[in-house]
Design a protein around this motif. Structure first.
Motif: not given
Lengths: 420, 420
Positions: A151-152, A175-177, B3-4, B7, B117-118, B121
Motif C-alpha cells: 500500500s505504501r 495489510s490494507n484495512l 492504513t496497514d 499500524e 505511516e501508510t 508514504l
C-alpha cells in the motif's frame, strides 16, 4: 468527472451534428502483453461495474464544466441526465487474456459509450496489470502463502484496488484495512521496526507484542541481531510462537539459519515469513529454502515492471458497419468480436480464437466461449462472481496453460491468438 | 482506513504497555534515487495535508475493526477520538530532494504518528515519482508545452493525482477533468479516432468538430492517410486552424512533412501536436523537429520506469533519544535531522547537507535551509503555497542544478548528500 476532456468535446460535436445517437460498439483489448509476459489476468470488472453505477455528472461538476466553458448548454443538459443504458459483455475476472482478446465490449449510443473510455481503461489497465504480476508471484511461490503489503508504495486509493487484484490472483491476504472493509479480503500484519525501537529493548518489545496479540503473532527479528532476535522471540512467546519475520539481508541464507535455530530451540512449528523487495524472481529463487510465507510490497503494486496493461478502447462498429483506423501504425480490426479458447482433449489450452461476432465459430467439445454478458440495457444481468469464484477461475485457467506458458522468463504468449 | 493493519496492532500493544505516549520523531526519506536518476521532485504535500485533515475512524470503520477483531476495545476507543495533534515539517512541493533528504518529519506521540505511516508514504511515494519523471520530460521538451493525457493508463483516482504532479513539474495542462475541478489545472483535449470513425468520412468529422469547437481546435489527422488528413483539416478549418495532432508512426519524419504541408497550404500558424508512447527520451529526440506541443500518457503516469519513489517512514527519535535499526542491511541514521543546500556564489548547487537538528550548521550567505514548518499542534501553520508557486520553485531549483545533473542518462545524483 473521471473523464478526459476530449470525451466531452467529442460528445458536444456529436450532439450538434446528429451522430451522437448512432449505435456503436467499443472494444477493450491489449495489442500485446507487456515485456515478454506469457499471459494477462482479467481483473477490475467488479470495480468497474460499481463505478459505472455511480458514474453521473452532479451539480458541482456541471457548474465547473459550464464555468470553464468545456462544453455547451446542450451537452450540459445531456450530461445532467446521463445514465448508461447500453450493454456490456466481457471476460470474467480471473480469466486469462492474450493479445487481441476482446476483454470488454461496450454497446450503446456513441454518446453514452464514449464518455466511459477513461474510466473503463483506468480500472482495467490498473487492475489487470496488478493481477497479472501477482499471478506470476503466486506461481513462483509454489503454494506458499503471499501477503500483499505494498500500500505504501502506490497511490492511497490505488492501494485498495491493488489489494483486491492481488487477492484475486491468489495472494492469501493484505495489510490494507480499507481493502478488508470494501472487499472482505483477509488482512495480516504484525509490527514494524518502529515498534521495536520505541521500546527500551527488543525483549521488552516482543513481550509487549505477545501480551497484546498472543503467542501466535509474528515477531520481527531483524532490528538488531537476527540470531539474538530469534532467541528473544522464543523467550517471549515460547515454542508456540506463530512466526518470525525477516525483512532484510540475504533472505535465503537467513531463512536456513533461522529454521535451524528455531528447531534447536524447540519452536518447530514457528513459521518463517520473509519480506523486503521480493518479486517473482526472488520468490522463485527462495523455493528450496525453509520459508513459510512471503510479504510482497513494491513489486506487486507496481506490476513488477509493467504498471499498466496497455489496453485500449476502440470504436469497432457504427450502426452495424465495421470501422477501423487505417493509417500506418497501430491498425485495428473492425467489427464486433467474440472469442473462444480451444483446448486439447487433455484440457491443455491450444489457442485463443478471436472472430467476428456475426460469424460464430463451430465449437468443439473442448472449446469454450469466453465473453459473458455483464449489463443489458444499463442493468447488471446477474450477480457478479465473488472474488473467491474469480480466484478459483484463475487457478483453473492457469492449470490449463501449456507448461512453457508458466515460465517466468520472457517469451511469447502461452497460446497464440488466431484472428478469424 | 487507508492504513496497514500492523499500524493498529502496534498501536494496541503500545497502548497496553504504556509506550503509546512516548514523544516520537518519524522521518520520510529515500535511501536512493530510482534507476540512475539525478534528482527527485517533492510533490504531494498539499494532498497529504488535505488527507490528514480527513483522517478519522468513523463508525463504519470502527465496527469493521471490532467485528474482524483486529484490535481491542481500548484501541477502538482511542481511534474513535483520533485527530493528529503533532507537528510536521517538510520540504515544500517543487523542491528537489536527494538520497537521505529528510523530506517529511512527523513529531508526536508514538500512537498518533505511527498510524500515518501508510497514508504519508502512499501520497509521497506516488506523487514524487510522477513529478520526478514529469520534470525530466519538461526539461527534455526545452520549453515546448506538454499535455498530460495518461489518466487511462493508471488507477482512476491516481490519475487525478498524476495530473496534479505533472502540472507541478511544469506540464502545461491535463486531459483529466476531475483534476481541473479539484486543483484548477488547465485542461486540454480534442478528439479521438473514434470521433472520426463515427462519421461517414473524415471531412465530415472535421467539419463537425470545427463547427462545435471552432477553428482553434486540434484536429486528429492520422486515422486514414496523414497527408489527406492534413488537406482535409485545412479545408475544414481554413488556414486559421489551431493545431493538428499525430498519434502514430515515425513522429519526427511526420512532423517535418506536416510542417511543410501546412506551410504550403498557408496554415503557417497551425501548431503540430505529437502523441503516442512519448517519454523523456523520445521527447528529447524530437527537439530538432518542428513540434509545437507533446501529449504524454503512459510514461508520465507510470513514472517512466520508476512508478514509486521508494521513500520510507522511519522512527528516528523516542523521548529525545536517537534510535536506529542496527542489523546488516538497510541501516538508518538515528536522531531528528534537518538539511541545508549549499550553493556556489554563482547560484549553482554544491551539496545537500543532512545534519542532526540539535546541532545546527553555520549557514553561509549562499546556503539555504530546506525544511519548513507545515503543522504545529495539529494545525497548519499557514496557507500552503499554491501549485503555481510550487511550479516556480521547481523551475528555479532546476536552474541551480549543475548541468550534468540535468542529463537524461543514468548517473549519480546531481549533487552529493553529505551527512554531518
Amino acid at each position: 468527472m473521471l473523464t478526459d476532456r476530449y470525451e466531452l468535446t467529442m460528445l458536444a460535436a456529436a450532439l450538434a451534428d446528429g451522430t451522437a445517437g448512432r449505435r456503436c460498439v467499443f472494444e477493450v483489448f491489449a495489442r500485446r502483453l507487456p515485456d515478454g509476459r506469457r499471459y494477462g489476468v482479467v481483473a477490475g470488472l467488479g470495480r468497474l461495474l460499481d463505478e459505472l453505477a455511480r458514474f453521473r455528472f452532479g451539480d458541482a461538476e456541471l457548474t465547473q464544466l459550464a464555468e470553464t466553458g468545456v462544453v455547451d448548454a446542450t451537452t450540459l443538459d445531456w450530461l445532467a441526465d446521463y445514465r448508461f443504458a447500453g450493454d456490456i459483455d466481457g471476460y470474467p475476472e480471473g480469466e486469462l487474456y492474450f493479445p487481441g482478446s476482446p476483454v470488454l465490449t461496450v454497446t450503446g449510443s456513441f454518446a453514452e459509450a464514449v464518455v466511459l473510455e477513461t474510466l473503463a481503461l483506468s480500472v482495467l489497465n490498473h487492475d489487470c496489470a496488478i493481477a497479472s504480476a501477482a499471478a506470476r508471484m503466486v506461481a513462483a511461490a509454489g503454494g506458499r502463502p503471499l501477503i500483499e503489503m505494498g500500500s505504501r508504495r502506490t497511490h492511497e486509493r490505488a492501494a485498495v484496488a491493488c489489494a483486491r487484484a492481488a487477492y484475486l490472483a491468489g495472494f492469501a491476504s493484505t495489510s490494507n484495512l480499507e481493502a478488508s472493509r470494501q472487499f472482505g479480503i483477509p488482512t495480516a500484519g504484525t509490527a514494524a521496526h518502529a515498534f521495536i525501537l520505541l521500546h527500551d529493548d527488543e525483549q521488552v518489545a516482543f513481550a509487549s507484542q505477545v501480551a497484546t496479540l498472543g503467542t501466535k503473532t509474528t515477531l520481527l527479528v531483524d532490528t538488531y541481531d537476527i540470531r539474538r532476535g530469534i532467541e528473544r522471540a522464543v523467550a517471549a512467546a515460547g515454542t508456540e510462537l506463530g512466526a518470525i519475520r525477516i525483512d532484510s539481508g540475504d533472505l535465503g541464507e537467513l531463512a536456513r539459519q533461522a529454521r535451524d535455530q528455531l528447531d534447536a530451540l524447540g519452536a518447530r512449528a514457528t513459521r518463517i515469513v520473509l519480506s523486503g523487495d521480493l518479486d517473482e524472481y526472488a520468490i522463485a529463487a527462495l523455493r528450496a529454502e525453509p520459508v513459510d510465507a512471503y510479504g510482497v510490497g513494491t513489486s506487486v503494486v507496481t506490476g513488477s515492471g509493467a504498471p499498466t496493461a496497455g489496453m485500449v478502447y476502440k470504436l469497432v462498429e457504427v450502426d452495424g458497419r465495421p470501422v477501423a483506423k487505417r493509417s500506418s501504425a497501430k491498425e485495428s480490426r473492425g467489427g464486433r468480436k467474440s472469442a473462444m479458447r480451444r483446448y486439447k482433449p487433455t484440457g491443455t489450452a491450444l489457442e485463443e480464437v478471436v472472430h467476428r461476432a456475426d460469424s460464430p465459430l463451430p465449437a468443439g467439445p473442448h472449446d469454450r466461449v469466453l465473453p459473458v454478458p455483464l449489463m443489458r440495457g444499463g442493468q447488471r444481468v446477474a450477480d457478479l462472481e465473488t472474488l473467491e469464484q474469480s480466484r478459483e477461475r484463475l487457478r483453473a485457467a492457469l492449470v490449463s496453460v501449456p507448461w512453457e506458458g508458466l515460465k517466468l522468463s520472457k517469451g511469447d504468449p502461452a497460446i497464440p491468438t488466431v484472428f478469424q
